[in-house]
Design an enzyme around this catalytic site. Structure first.
Site, mmCIF file in Angstrom:
data_model
loop_
_atom_site.group_PDB
_atom_site.id
_atom_site.type_symbol
_atom_site.label_atom_id
_atom_site.label_comp_id
_atom_site.label_asym_id
_atom_site.label_seq_id
_atom_site.Cartn_x
_atom_site.Cartn_y
_atom_site.Cartn_z
ATOM 1 N N ASN A 1 -71.724 14.421 28.144
ATOM 2 C CA ASN A 1 -72.673 13.327 27.927
ATOM 3 C C ASN A 1 -72.099 12.298 26.951
ATOM 4 O O ASN A 1 -71.483 12.661 25.950
ATOM 5 C CB ASN A 1 -74.001 13.873 27.405
ATOM 6 C CG ASN A 1 -74.631 14.845 28.386
ATOM 7 O OD1 ASN A 1 -74.283 14.851 29.576
ATOM 8 N ND2 ASN A 1 -75.518 15.696 27.896
ATOM 9 N N VAL A 2 -72.316 11.037 27.262
ATOM 10 C CA VAL A 2 -71.803 9.941 26.420
ATOM 11 C C VAL A 2 -72.902 9.393 25.506
ATOM 12 O O VAL A 2 -72.682 8.452 24.763
ATOM 13 C CB VAL A 2 -71.228 8.799 27.292
ATOM 14 C CG1 VAL A 2 -70.078 9.289 28.147
ATOM 15 C CG2 VAL A 2 -72.310 8.163 28.162
ATOM 16 N N ASP A 3 -74.097 10.034 25.555
ATOM 17 C CA ASP A 3 -75.261 9.481 24.845
ATOM 18 C C ASP A 3 -75.221 9.696 23.334
ATOM 19 O O ASP A 3 -76.032 9.130 22.602
ATOM 20 C CB ASP A 3 -76.568 10.036 25.440
ATOM 21 C CG ASP A 3 -76.595 11.572 25.498
ATOM 22 O OD1 ASP A 3 -77.140 12.115 26.475
ATOM 23 O OD2 ASP A 3 -76.072 12.220 24.557
ATOM 24 N N HIS B 1 -66.167 13.024 27.873
ATOM 25 C CA HIS B 1 -66.253 11.742 28.587
ATOM 26 C C HIS B 1 -66.523 10.597 27.635
ATOM 27 O O HIS B 1 -66.871 9.493 28.068
ATOM 28 C CB HIS B 1 -67.348 11.809 29.673
ATOM 29 C CG HIS B 1 -67.002 12.768 30.774
ATOM 30 N ND1 HIS B 1 -67.948 13.320 31.602
ATOM 31 C CD2 HIS B 1 -65.814 13.309 31.149
ATOM 32 C CE1 HIS B 1 -67.344 14.141 32.454
ATOM 33 N NE2 HIS B 1 -66.054 14.163 32.191
ATOM 34 N N CYS C 1 -53.389 4.067 21.524
ATOM 35 C CA CYS C 1 -53.187 5.070 20.440
ATOM 36 C C CYS C 1 -54.406 5.928 20.186
ATOM 37 O O CYS C 1 -54.408 6.741 19.262
ATOM 38 C CB CYS C 1 -52.783 4.332 19.161
ATOM 39 S SG CYS C 1 -54.087 3.280 18.464
ATOM 40 N N CYS D 1 -56.366 -3.651 19.765
ATOM 41 C CA CYS D 1 -56.286 -2.685 18.674
ATOM 42 C C CYS D 1 -55.534 -3.275 17.473
ATOM 43 O O CYS D 1 -54.399 -3.736 17.612
ATOM 44 C CB CYS D 1 -55.549 -1.446 19.169
ATOM 45 S SG CYS D 1 -55.248 -0.204 17.902
ATOM 46 N N CYS E 1 -52.210 -0.949 17.064
ATOM 47 C CA CYS E 1 -51.017 -0.984 17.939
ATOM 48 C C CYS E 1 -51.012 -2.169 18.891
ATOM 49 O O CYS E 1 -50.052 -2.359 19.639
ATOM 50 C CB CYS E 1 -50.919 0.325 18.743
ATOM 51 S SG CYS E 1 -52.088 0.416 20.110
ATOM 52 N N SER F 1 -73.950 20.022 36.802
ATOM 53 C CA SER F 1 -73.798 20.384 38.224
ATOM 54 C C SER F 1 -72.417 20.976 38.493
ATOM 55 O O SER F 1 -72.141 21.439 39.588
ATOM 56 C CB SER F 1 -74.010 19.141 39.090
ATOM 57 O OG SER F 1 -73.031 18.149 38.760
ATOM 58 N N ASN G 1 -80.025 26.091 33.598
ATOM 59 C CA ASN G 1 -80.107 24.982 34.542
ATOM 60 C C ASN G 1 -81.396 25.135 35.339
ATOM 61 O O ASN G 1 -81.890 26.242 35.528
ATOM 62 C CB ASN G 1 -78.881 25.013 35.480
ATOM 63 C CG ASN G 1 -78.642 23.689 36.179
ATOM 64 O OD1 ASN G 1 -79.567 23.119 36.765
ATOM 65 N ND2 ASN G 1 -77.422 23.176 36.107
HETATM 66 N N1 APR Z 1 -82.623 21.289 32.012
HETATM 67 C C1 APR Z 1 -81.486 21.893 32.467
HETATM 68 N N2 APR Z 1 -80.781 21.441 33.532
HETATM 69 C C2 APR Z 1 -81.246 20.339 34.147
HETATM 70 C C3 APR Z 1 -82.414 19.663 33.735
HETATM 71 C C4 APR Z 1 -83.113 20.182 32.612
HETATM 72 N N3 APR Z 1 -84.232 19.614 32.145
HETATM 73 N N4 APR Z 1 -82.597 18.589 34.571
HETATM 74 C C5 APR Z 1 -81.572 18.596 35.445
HETATM 75 N N5 APR Z 1 -80.761 19.646 35.211
HETATM 76 C C6 APR Z 1 -79.510 20.007 35.874
HETATM 77 C C7 APR Z 1 -79.392 19.668 37.341
HETATM 78 O O1 APR Z 1 -79.849 20.767 38.127
HETATM 79 C C8 APR Z 1 -77.871 19.491 37.492
HETATM 80 O O2 APR Z 1 -77.241 20.742 37.766
HETATM 81 O O3 APR Z 1 -78.512 19.238 35.230
HETATM 82 C C9 APR Z 1 -77.433 18.993 36.127
HETATM 83 C C10 APR Z 1 -77.104 17.514 36.079
HETATM 84 O O4 APR Z 1 -75.961 17.312 36.882
HETATM 85 P P1 APR Z 1 -75.265 15.871 36.892
HETATM 86 O O5 APR Z 1 -76.308 14.832 36.967
HETATM 87 O O6 APR Z 1 -74.195 15.927 37.946
HETATM 88 O O7 APR Z 1 -74.613 15.746 35.447
HETATM 89 P P2 APR Z 1 -73.213 16.291 34.947
HETATM 90 O O8 APR Z 1 -72.931 17.635 35.506
HETATM 91 O O9 APR Z 1 -73.227 16.169 33.479
HETATM 92 O O10 APR Z 1 -72.193 15.213 35.562
HETATM 93 C C11 APR Z 1 -70.853 15.297 35.134
HETATM 94 O O11 APR Z 1 -70.374 13.205 36.244
HETATM 95 O O12 APR Z 1 -70.758 11.001 36.796
HETATM 96 C C12 APR Z 1 -70.131 11.834 35.924
HETATM 97 O O13 APR Z 1 -69.539 11.103 33.797
HETATM 98 C C13 APR Z 1 -70.617 11.612 34.523
HETATM 99 O O14 APR Z 1 -70.545 13.205 32.702
HETATM 100 C C14 APR Z 1 -71.002 13.000 34.044
HETATM 101 C C15 APR Z 1 -70.288 13.907 35.022
#
Ligand code: APR
Length: 271
Positions: free
Chosen positions: A119-121, A136, A147, A167, A170, A209, A233
């Protein structure tokens, strides 16, 4: 017939005991962790890519070809409405949820040794975790592509008159720390992810996912070295079958219950 709640409760109890029987817990985190902070995931129900389609892998190439156009779009986004704009607004206003604070508690108990987050948040840092590898990147930071120097975005005054930012160390190009599609993962953070995946003997895989690499490889690397995998999940993933335990439900509810059981058992056993 065991009720789903009773099954989940037993799973949380078993997970707490497994984690405490081991010595080095690492968390692998994905977008699902921040859904309860109001940020949509990327895939599955309500996902940003589900709505607009997966981006191609040329984002980084386009940046290199025309960094000024890249920054102009950052400063004045073309799409001010629709799923991408909604996602930007959601991530901008998001705050840590109880799941994030539970990981802070586990780090303070010295049970959780590191977080590898996709997560980038920046919500893990906002919540107070210190040992965080943002594979990420972080949307609140800038990074030099030459650099790897990083700065808080707020420290720079970037406007259309001084593009592209360069930068001061560099002279190479500066972009957002968020890793673009097609961009190599910065070596410094990749090394930490690999080091922690090798060091851990248990890994909780939260809200991912598990389809994006190299992040999805780290749980497999850990399992190959004998680490126990625990998945949190709402749905099955390609890693589910590799997990010793699967805690099916929202991380914002499961993690506080898991942290509470870990704390209670730790006190019982005087850990
Ligand atoms: N609690 C737990 N799991 C959850 C919840 C929740 N409240 N809501 C959704 N999920 C699960 C979904 O079932 C899914 O398996 O979170 C997962 C989200 O998957 P993605 O949206 O694909 O996110 P992520 O796996 O982090 O994606 C990886 O893909 O696009 C790039 O840079 C982006 O970092 C990201 C990367």
């Amino acid at each position: 017939m065991t009720s789903p709640d009773a099954k989940l409760e037993k799973g949380i109890e078993d997970a707490a005991r497994i984690i405490l029987e081991r010595n080095y817990l690492v968390a692998m985190v994905g977008a699902g962790m921040s859904v309860e902070s109001g940020i949509p995931p990327f895939r599955g129900s309500g996902g940003l890519w589900t709505k607009v389609g997966e981006p191609d892998n040329r984002g980084y190439q386009r940046f290199l070809e025309d960094p000024v156009a890249h920054w102009r779009n950052i400063l004045n986004p073309e799409d001010m409405e629709g799923p991408r704009a909604e996602f930007r607004d959601a991530i901008e206003s998001a705050r840590p949820n109880p799941g994030h604070y539970s990981l802070v508690e586990l780090e303070e108990m010295d049970v959780l040794k590191y977080i590898i987050t996709q997560n980038v948040d920046g919500l893990h840092l906002d919540a107070g975790n210190k040992r965080v590898a943002e594979i990420h990147g972080n949307r609140n930071k800038l990074r030099c592509i030459g650099c790897n120097a990083r700065w808080m975005r707020s420290e720079w005054d970037i406007n259309v008159d001084n593009l592209p930012p360069r930068c001061p160390e560099c002279g190479d190009l500066v972009k957002g720390d968020g890793v673009a599609f097609g961009e190599p993962i910065p070596r410094d953070v990749l090394n930490i992810c690999y080091r922690e995946s090798v060091a851990c003997d248990s890994m909780i895989i939260i809200g991912t996912s598990a389809v994006v690499y190299p992040a999805a490889a780290f749980p497999q690397e850990a399992a190959m070295r004998g680490a126990t995998l625990i998945e949190i999940n709402t749905d099955d993933t390609p890693l589910t079958r590799m997990c010793e335990l699967v805690l099916r439900g929202p991380s914002g509810q499961i993690l506080p219950a898991l942290a509470e059981r870990i704390r209670a058992i730790s006190e019982d056993i005087g850990r």
